[in-house]
Write a protein that holds these residues in place. Structure first.
Motif, PDB file in Angstrom:
ATOM      1  N   ASN A 270     -44.617   2.660 -15.482  1.00  0.00           N
ATOM      2  CA  ASN A 270     -44.411   1.331 -16.012  1.00  0.00           C
ATOM      3  C   ASN A 270     -44.898   0.265 -14.939  1.00  0.00           C
ATOM      4  OD1 ASN A 270     -42.719   2.537 -17.804  1.00  0.00           O
ATOM      5  ND2 ASN A 270     -41.200   3.105 -16.426  1.00  0.00           N
ATOM      6  N   LEU A 271     -46.039   0.386 -14.247  1.00  0.00           N
ATOM      7  CA  LEU A 271     -46.723  -0.639 -13.697  1.00  0.00           C
ATOM      8  C   LEU A 271     -48.102  -0.691 -13.847  1.00  0.00           C
ATOM      9  CD1 LEU A 271     -45.621   0.633 -10.104  1.00  0.00           C
ATOM     10  CD2 LEU A 271     -44.433  -1.154 -11.303  1.00  0.00           C
ATOM     11  N   PHE A 272     -48.736  -2.102 -13.720  1.00  0.00           N
ATOM     12  CA  PHE A 272     -50.099  -2.055 -13.685  1.00  0.00           C
ATOM     13  C   PHE A 272     -50.538  -2.125 -12.198  1.00  0.00           C
ATOM     14  CE2 PHE A 272     -49.167  -4.116 -18.097  1.00  0.00           C
ATOM     15  CZ  PHE A 272     -50.333  -3.457 -18.803  1.00  0.00           C
ATOM     16  N   TYR A 273     -51.819  -1.313 -12.156  1.00  0.00           N
ATOM     17  CA  TYR A 273     -52.375  -1.406 -10.812  1.00  0.00           C
ATOM     18  C   TYR A 273     -53.665  -2.185 -11.141  1.00  0.00           C
ATOM     19  CZ  TYR A 273     -48.992   2.418  -9.956  1.00  0.00           C
ATOM     20  OH  TYR A 273     -47.700   3.304 -10.041  1.00  0.00           O
ATOM     21  N   VAL A 274     -53.781  -3.234 -10.090  1.00  0.00           N
ATOM     22  CA  VAL A 274     -54.706  -4.074 -10.419  1.00  0.00           C
ATOM     23  C   VAL A 274     -55.579  -4.440  -9.091  1.00  0.00           C
ATOM     24  CG1 VAL A 274     -53.776  -5.228 -12.398  1.00  0.00           C
ATOM     25  CG2 VAL A 274     -53.371  -6.213 -10.171  1.00  0.00           C
ATOM     26  N   VAL A 275     -56.775  -4.514  -9.326  1.00  0.00           N
ATOM     27  CA  VAL A 275     -57.603  -5.043  -7.978  1.00  0.00           C
ATOM     28  C   VAL A 275     -57.680  -6.542  -7.823  1.00  0.00           C
ATOM     29  CG1 VAL A 275     -59.802  -4.828  -6.667  1.00  0.00           C
ATOM     30  CG2 VAL A 275     -58.865  -2.809  -7.809  1.00  0.00           C
ATOM     31  N   GLY A 276     -57.349  -7.028  -6.915  1.00  0.00           N
ATOM     32  CA  GLY A 276     -57.509  -8.415  -6.482  1.00  0.00           C
ATOM     33  C   GLY A 276     -57.845  -8.521  -4.845  1.00  0.00           C
ATOM     34  N   SER A 277     -57.455  -9.657  -4.210  1.00  0.00           N
ATOM     35  CA  SER A 277     -57.878  -9.741  -2.840  1.00  0.00           C
ATOM     36  C   SER A 277     -56.956 -10.570  -2.316  1.00  0.00           C
ATOM     37  CB  SER A 277     -59.332 -10.270  -2.770  1.00  0.00           C
ATOM     38  OG  SER A 277     -59.362 -11.513  -3.517  1.00  0.00           O
ATOM     39  N   ILE A 278     -56.716 -10.491  -0.864  1.00  0.00           N
ATOM     40  CA  ILE A 278     -55.951 -11.235  -0.067  1.00  0.00           C
ATOM     41  C   ILE A 278     -56.471 -12.397   0.441  1.00  0.00           C
ATOM     42  CG2 ILE A 278     -54.192  -9.601   0.212  1.00  0.00           C
ATOM     43  CD1 ILE A 278     -55.571  -9.096   3.164  1.00  0.00           C
ATOM     44  N   GLN A 280     -61.196 -13.905   0.400  1.00  0.00           N
ATOM     45  CA  GLN A 280     -62.412 -13.435  -0.110  1.00  0.00           C
ATOM     46  C   GLN A 280     -63.073 -12.474   0.531  1.00  0.00           C
ATOM     47  OE1 GLN A 280     -63.651 -14.435  -2.991  1.00  0.00           O
ATOM     48  NE2 GLN A 280     -65.314 -12.885  -2.808  1.00  0.00           N
ATOM     49  N   ASP A 281     -63.600 -11.468  -0.085  1.00  0.00           N
ATOM     50  CA  ASP A 281     -64.065 -10.058   0.079  1.00  0.00           C
ATOM     51  C   ASP A 281     -63.154  -9.109   1.074  1.00  0.00           C
ATOM     52  OD1 ASP A 281     -66.551 -10.592  -0.758  1.00  0.00           O
ATOM     53  OD2 ASP A 281     -67.187 -11.800   0.963  1.00  0.00           O
ATOM     54  N   HIS A 282     -62.116  -9.343   0.897  1.00  0.00           N
ATOM     55  CA  HIS A 282     -60.874  -8.308   1.540  1.00  0.00           C
ATOM     56  C   HIS A 282     -60.095  -8.063   0.265  1.00  0.00           C
ATOM     57  CE1 HIS A 282     -58.306  -7.396   5.166  1.00  0.00           C
ATOM     58  NE2 HIS A 282     -58.030  -6.344   4.161  1.00  0.00           N
ATOM     59  N   PHE A 283     -60.398  -6.896  -0.192  1.00  0.00           N
ATOM     60  CA  PHE A 283     -59.805  -6.534  -1.621  1.00  0.00           C
ATOM     61  C   PHE A 283     -58.441  -5.901  -1.284  1.00  0.00           C
ATOM     62  CE2 PHE A 283     -64.302  -7.052  -2.171  1.00  0.00           C
ATOM     63  CZ  PHE A 283     -64.530  -8.077  -3.042  1.00  0.00           C
ATOM     64  N   CYS A 284     -57.759  -6.041  -2.437  1.00  0.00           N
ATOM     65  CA  CYS A 284     -56.260  -5.389  -2.499  1.00  0.00           C
ATOM     66  C   CYS A 284     -55.936  -4.858  -3.733  1.00  0.00           C
ATOM     67  CB  CYS A 284     -55.369  -6.785  -2.095  1.00  0.00           C
ATOM     68  SG  CYS A 284     -53.852  -5.908  -1.929  1.00  0.00           S
ATOM     69  N   VAL A 285     -55.352  -3.390  -3.727  1.00  0.00           N
ATOM     70  CA  VAL A 285     -54.566  -2.864  -4.832  1.00  0.00           C
ATOM     71  C   VAL A 285     -52.984  -3.546  -5.162  1.00  0.00           C
ATOM     72  CG1 VAL A 285     -53.830  -0.867  -6.261  1.00  0.00           C
ATOM     73  CG2 VAL A 285     -55.802  -1.044  -4.815  1.00  0.00           C
ATOM     74  N   TYR A 286     -52.773  -4.199  -6.152  1.00  0.00           N
ATOM     75  CA  TYR A 286     -51.449  -4.609  -6.351  1.00  0.00           C
ATOM     76  C   TYR A 286     -50.912  -3.639  -7.555  1.00  0.00           C
ATOM     77  CZ  TYR A 286     -52.888  -8.861  -4.060  1.00  0.00           C
ATOM     78  OH  TYR A 286     -53.402  -9.930  -3.321  1.00  0.00           O
ATOM     79  N   ALA A 287     -49.445  -3.404  -7.261  1.00  0.00           N
ATOM     80  CA  ALA A 287     -48.846  -2.557  -8.359  1.00  0.00           C
ATOM     81  C   ALA A 287     -47.644  -3.674  -9.017  1.00  0.00           C
ATOM     82  CB  ALA A 287     -47.996  -1.401  -7.713  1.00  0.00           C
ATOM     83  N   VAL A 288     -47.823  -4.081 -10.220  1.00  0.00           N
ATOM     84  CA  VAL A 288     -46.983  -5.067 -10.608  1.00  0.00           C
ATOM     85  C   VAL A 288     -46.194  -4.609 -11.849  1.00  0.00           C
ATOM     86  CG1 VAL A 288     -48.575  -6.730  -9.566  1.00  0.00           C
ATOM     87  CG2 VAL A 288     -48.898  -6.133 -12.184  1.00  0.00           C
TER      88      VAL A 288
END
Length: 341
Positions: A270-278, A280-288
């Motif tokens: 029941n979650l989307f797992y998306v790649v973003g960043s905190i 620039q060039d420091h990437f992050c996986v978010y569960a939303v």
């Protein structure tokens, strides 16, 4: 300067017949998330071990091969990106079935040194092949290699070369076009190539105040039904957003800080797992959790930003999520909590 022919090499690993015949119609497979029900797949190989066949492929390309029935399709480029091709091989033998020049251009456009001119992965339906070359254009062919339609009408500047792959849903072909100048998602009628809807990207006010490239991105979207309604979810510069497939209207979004996002979203638990960043060039996986409008703090379940890759997409398997950093570091997280396993 003379131009010599360039050949890529496609290697098919040995597997049981059922696995060889399984369709793999788009980037990251049937569900767009890298999942397969195939069994008996080799876990190691060499130049000779577990190799069914290997075959030179004309031109140079970075697209993933896609499979349907007895055909393998991919794209390639020749003449320094000015001649763009759809390539088809026989699944059983690797023999070349079709090599169709689908687009010619006097301007191949820019690209990153690690990218090519034929990087987006094709997508297949029961009758047709859809190949995409970023702003150079999109082409539909039938399985015999005949061009059905061509659309070269979208102008946007992807200075690192095309990368986002096309996807299909019902009668729509969907393209993500996140250039440094224009950013939009467009739905084409897959039978004709005509525009059904075109949705400009939002939430780029801060990016516009940064350097000129701060609005570009390269992610491929994912379609997922939520409460009976299909949502198209795609990461972009400074945000991820979900869109209504019927109209292109934005449904929800979440901000982050950074551009040049590549990883494709996943969905499970029941979650989307998306790649973003905190940053620039420091990437992050978010569960939303999907919501409405700007996501609230309690809808962002967790975020993890250590050794998250720039280019490879995370792989969600039940309640675990895996990713491999561009430098070769593998990580596994608990997909419910974001804690490292």
């Amino acid at each position: 300067m003379s131009v010599k022919p360039i050949f890529s090499l496609l290697i098919l690993t040995a597997a049981i017949p059922g696995a060889l015949l399984a369709d793999w119609p788009q980037f990251r497979g049937p569900d767009g998330q890298g999942h397969s029900n195939a069994t008996g797949i080799p876990v190691e190989w060499s130049d000779t071990k577990n190799v069914k066949w290997k075959m030179p492929v004309p031109g140079q390309g970075y697209s993933s091969p896609v499979i349907s029935g007895d055909q393998i399709w991919m794209t390639s480029a020749e003449k320094n990106g000015k001649s763009l091709h759809a390539i088809c091989l026989d699944l059983a033998t690797g023999n070349l079935l079709h090599n169709i020049e689908v687009i010619t251009t006097n301007d191949a456009g820019p690209r990153h040194r690690l990218n090519g001119y034929a990087s987006p992965t094709p997508v297949l339906d029961e009758e047709h092949v859809y190949v995409h070359f970023g702003p150079r254009g999109t082409v539909c062919l039938n399985r015999n290699g005949k061009i059905v339609w061509k659309n070269t009408g979208f102008k946007y500047n992807v200075i690192q070369g095309g990368a986002s792959s096309p996807i299909l849903h019902d009668d729509l072909l969907l393209l993500t076009c996140d250039g440094i100048d224009f950013q939009f998602i467009v739905a084409l009628e897959k039978r004709t190539g005509k525009v059904r809807w075109k949705q400009p990207r939002a939430h780029l006010e801060a990016a516009a105040k940064k350097r000129s490239i701060a609005k570009m991105s390269y992610s491929t979207p994912l379609i997922q039904p939520i409460d009976g309604k299909n949502q198209l979810v795609c990461s972009g510069a400074d945000h991820v957003a979900a869109y209504d497939l019927d109209t292109g209207r934005e449904l929800w979004w979440m901000p982050y800080d950074g551009f040049s996002i590549v990883g494709r979203p996943s969905y499970g638990n029941n979650l989307f797992y998306v790649v973003g960043s905190i940053r620039q060039d420091h990437f992050c996986v978010y569960a939303v959790r999907p919501g409405n409008g700007k996501l609230q703090e309690n809808e962002i379940v967790w975020a993890y930003s250590k050794s998250v890759p720039h280019v490879p997409s995370p792989l969600l398997v039940d309640k675990e999520i895996y990713f491999v950093h561009d430098g070769g570091v593998a990580t596994c997280l608990d997909a419910l909590t974001g804690k490292r396993i």
